[in-house]
Design an enzyme around this catalytic site. Structure first.
Site, PDB file in Angstrom:
ATOM      1  N   HIS A 144       5.225   3.487  -3.532  1.00 27.22           N
ATOM      2  CA  HIS A 144       4.344   3.137  -2.405  1.00 27.22           C
ATOM      3  C   HIS A 144       4.779   1.825  -1.797  1.00 27.22           C
ATOM      4  O   HIS A 144       5.635   1.136  -2.333  1.00 27.22           O
ATOM      5  CB  HIS A 144       2.873   3.135  -2.837  1.00 27.22           C
ATOM      6  CG  HIS A 144       2.489   2.058  -3.809  1.00 27.22           C
ATOM      7  ND1 HIS A 144       3.009   1.968  -5.077  1.00 27.22           N
ATOM      8  CD2 HIS A 144       1.621   1.013  -3.701  1.00 27.22           C
ATOM      9  CE1 HIS A 144       2.464   0.936  -5.715  1.00 27.22           C
ATOM     10  NE2 HIS A 144       1.626   0.328  -4.893  1.00 27.22           N
ATOM     11  N   HIS A 185       3.568  -1.207  -1.250  1.00 24.64           N
ATOM     12  CA  HIS A 185       3.217  -2.580  -1.623  1.00 24.64           C
ATOM     13  C   HIS A 185       4.451  -3.384  -2.036  1.00 24.64           C
ATOM     14  O   HIS A 185       5.355  -2.868  -2.705  1.00 24.64           O
ATOM     15  CB  HIS A 185       2.189  -2.581  -2.754  1.00 24.64           C
ATOM     16  CG  HIS A 185       0.804  -2.240  -2.299  1.00 24.64           C
ATOM     17  ND1 HIS A 185      -0.197  -1.828  -3.150  1.00 24.64           N
ATOM     18  CD2 HIS A 185       0.255  -2.269  -1.056  1.00 24.64           C
ATOM     19  CE1 HIS A 185      -1.306  -1.608  -2.459  1.00 24.64           C
ATOM     20  NE2 HIS A 185      -1.055  -1.863  -1.181  1.00 24.64           N
ATOM     21  N   ASP A 233       5.047  -5.604  -4.223  1.00 22.75           N
ATOM     22  CA  ASP A 233       5.409  -5.748  -5.640  1.00 22.75           C
ATOM     23  C   ASP A 233       6.064  -4.482  -6.193  1.00 22.75           C
ATOM     24  O   ASP A 233       6.374  -4.409  -7.386  1.00 22.75           O
ATOM     25  CB  ASP A 233       4.191  -6.160  -6.490  1.00 22.75           C
ATOM     26  CG  ASP A 233       3.104  -5.109  -6.531  1.00 22.75           C
ATOM     27  OD1 ASP A 233       2.680  -4.635  -5.447  1.00 22.75           O
ATOM     28  OD2 ASP A 233       2.660  -4.748  -7.646  1.00 22.75           O
ATOM     29  N   HIS A 234       6.312  -3.485  -5.320  1.00 18.47           N
ATOM     30  CA  HIS A 234       7.039  -2.273  -5.717  1.00 18.47           C
ATOM     31  C   HIS A 234       8.285  -2.050  -4.862  1.00 18.47           C
ATOM     32  O   HIS A 234       9.089  -1.174  -5.167  1.00 18.47           O
ATOM     33  CB  HIS A 234       6.113  -1.048  -5.651  1.00 18.47           C
ATOM     34  CG  HIS A 234       4.951  -1.171  -6.589  1.00 18.47           C
ATOM     35  ND1 HIS A 234       4.878  -0.502  -7.788  1.00 18.47           N
ATOM     36  CD2 HIS A 234       3.845  -1.955  -6.527  1.00 18.47           C
ATOM     37  CE1 HIS A 234       3.761  -0.848  -8.422  1.00 18.47           C
ATOM     38  NE2 HIS A 234       3.122  -1.735  -7.672  1.00 18.47           N
ATOM     39  N   HIS A 262      -5.088   4.566  -3.742  1.00 14.48           N
ATOM     40  CA  HIS A 262      -4.678   3.148  -3.795  1.00 14.48           C
ATOM     41  C   HIS A 262      -4.012   2.789  -2.466  1.00 14.48           C
ATOM     42  O   HIS A 262      -4.378   1.820  -1.802  1.00 14.48           O
ATOM     43  CB  HIS A 262      -3.737   2.962  -4.982  1.00 14.48           C
ATOM     44  CG  HIS A 262      -3.152   1.592  -5.121  1.00 14.48           C
ATOM     45  ND1 HIS A 262      -3.880   0.502  -5.534  1.00 14.48           N
ATOM     46  CD2 HIS A 262      -1.880   1.137  -4.919  1.00 14.48           C
ATOM     47  CE1 HIS A 262      -3.080  -0.566  -5.573  1.00 14.48           C
ATOM     48  NE2 HIS A 262      -1.868  -0.205  -5.208  1.00 14.48           N
ATOM     49  N   ASP A 269       0.584   2.748  -9.346  1.00  5.24           N
ATOM     50  CA  ASP A 269      -0.727   2.096  -9.297  1.00  5.24           C
ATOM     51  C   ASP A 269      -1.845   3.112  -9.084  1.00  5.24           C
ATOM     52  O   ASP A 269      -2.920   2.766  -8.588  1.00  5.24           O
ATOM     53  CB  ASP A 269      -0.766   1.030  -8.189  1.00  5.24           C
ATOM     54  CG  ASP A 269       0.174  -0.126  -8.469  1.00  5.24           C
ATOM     55  OD1 ASP A 269       0.839  -0.116  -9.525  1.00  5.24           O
ATOM     56  OD2 ASP A 269       0.252  -1.034  -7.628  1.00  5.24           O
ATOM     57  N   HIS A 304       1.631  -1.572 -13.883  1.00  2.45           N
ATOM     58  CA  HIS A 304       1.182  -2.903 -14.317  1.00  2.45           C
ATOM     59  C   HIS A 304       0.664  -2.899 -15.754  1.00  2.45           C
ATOM     60  O   HIS A 304       0.177  -1.877 -16.239  1.00  2.45           O
ATOM     61  CB  HIS A 304       0.042  -3.403 -13.409  1.00  2.45           C
ATOM     62  CG  HIS A 304       0.459  -3.648 -11.992  1.00  2.45           C
ATOM     63  ND1 HIS A 304       0.834  -4.881 -11.530  1.00  2.45           N
ATOM     64  CD2 HIS A 304       0.571  -2.793 -10.942  1.00  2.45           C
ATOM     65  CE1 HIS A 304       1.163  -4.792 -10.241  1.00  2.45           C
ATOM     66  NE2 HIS A 304       1.004  -3.531  -9.856  1.00  2.45           N
TER      67      HIS A 304
HETATM   68 FE    FE Z   1       1.355  -2.847  -7.833  1.00  3.79          FE
HETATM   69 ZN    ZN Z   2       0.120  -1.263  -5.390  1.00  2.00          ZN
END
Ligand code: FE
Ligand code: ZN
Length: 253
Positions: free
Chosen positions: A56, A58, A60-61, A112, A131, A169
């Site tokens: 996805h 975001h 942090d990915h 999400h 996530d 995570h």
């Molecule tokens: Fe994440």
């Molecule tokens: Zn995420």
């Protein structure tokens, strides 16, 4: 055929995972949370990156995609979302990839985010849930609705119980504490929460998990459980309403 999975912590609480198939000399990074950490993991294993599977949009990915692609020339496979730069092959729910000697089925799990994809390595019996599903938790519903997230989690819940689940995570200890406020009488949950405290005290990851273990202990998959419904005073509600209430309580925990 035997795949090797190498998980490593990165950023503050993310996990990176490399999937390696020696026979086809394929190495996949699931997401790209941190190019430096992924490159270090590749160097440690002596593997050459061939693919990135993106779950996805975001940061942090995805923030490591550009550097990893530049350095390795790898192929990037991910959702059809123009916010994710560098995707070579766009995939969607129901697509099936032949990758690393395995069959990888693409499962859309919106909630999400709306673009969320999970990847199921069918023969290895491994799911990358990013996530959407966490150990004893689930992702926050940022872009979808609770009903949508419940439907997405319900898809994952139908996978074989022995399926090994990697999550985006390490949130498990906080999730365990919260889960006990919803389903405190669940002996399996009590035992798992105690185990998690021990594992974290030793600095060990609590991920991966399995679908069976989550079905037994994760309140976000257990909205139909009579005791949880009783605890919440929601005996007559729908499963997705119970899920929404649990999610709301976690948001405010
Ligand atoms: Fe994440
Ligand atoms: Zn995420």
């Amino acid at each position: 055929m035997s795949l090797e999975f190498h998980q490593f912590p990165c950023l503050s609480d993310n996990y990176g995972v490399l999937v390696h198939d020696a026979a086809s000399n394929t190495t996949i990074s699931v997401d790209a949370p941190d190019a430096g950490a992924v490159r270090d993991a590749l160097a440690e294993k002596g593997w050459t990156l061939t693919h990135i599977l993106v779950t996805h949009h975001h940061a942090d990915h995805t923030q490591g995609i550009d550097e990893l692609k530049t350095v390795t020339g790898c192929t990037v496979i991910g959702p059809d979302n123009s916010e994710i730069v560098g995707v070579d092959r766009k995939v969607a729910d129901g697509d099936v990839l032949q990758l690393a000697g395995d069959t990888v089925s693409v499962i859309a799990t919106p909630g999400h985010t709306l673009d969320m994809l999970n990847f199921h390595f069918v023969n290895a019996g491994v799911l990358f849930a990013a996530d959407t599903l966490f150990a004893l938790g689930c992702g926050r519903v940022f872009e979808g609705t609770p009903e949508m997230m419940w439907q997405s989690l319900s898809k994952l819940a139908k996978l074989p119980g022995e399926t090994v689940v990697y999550c985006g995570h390490e949130y498990t200890q906080a999730n365990a504490k919260f889960s006990l406020t919803i389903d405190g009488g669940n002996k399996a949950l009590q035992d798992r929460a105690a185990q998690i405290d021990e594992m974290r005290a030793r600095g060990e990851p609590t991920v991966p998990t399995t679908i069976a273990l989550e079905l037994e202990t994760n309140p976000f998959l257990r909205a139909s459980d009579p005791q949880i419904r009783k605890n919440l005073g929601m005996e007559a509600a729908s499963d997705s309403e119970v899920f929404a209430e649990i999610r709301e309580r976690k948001n405010n925990a």
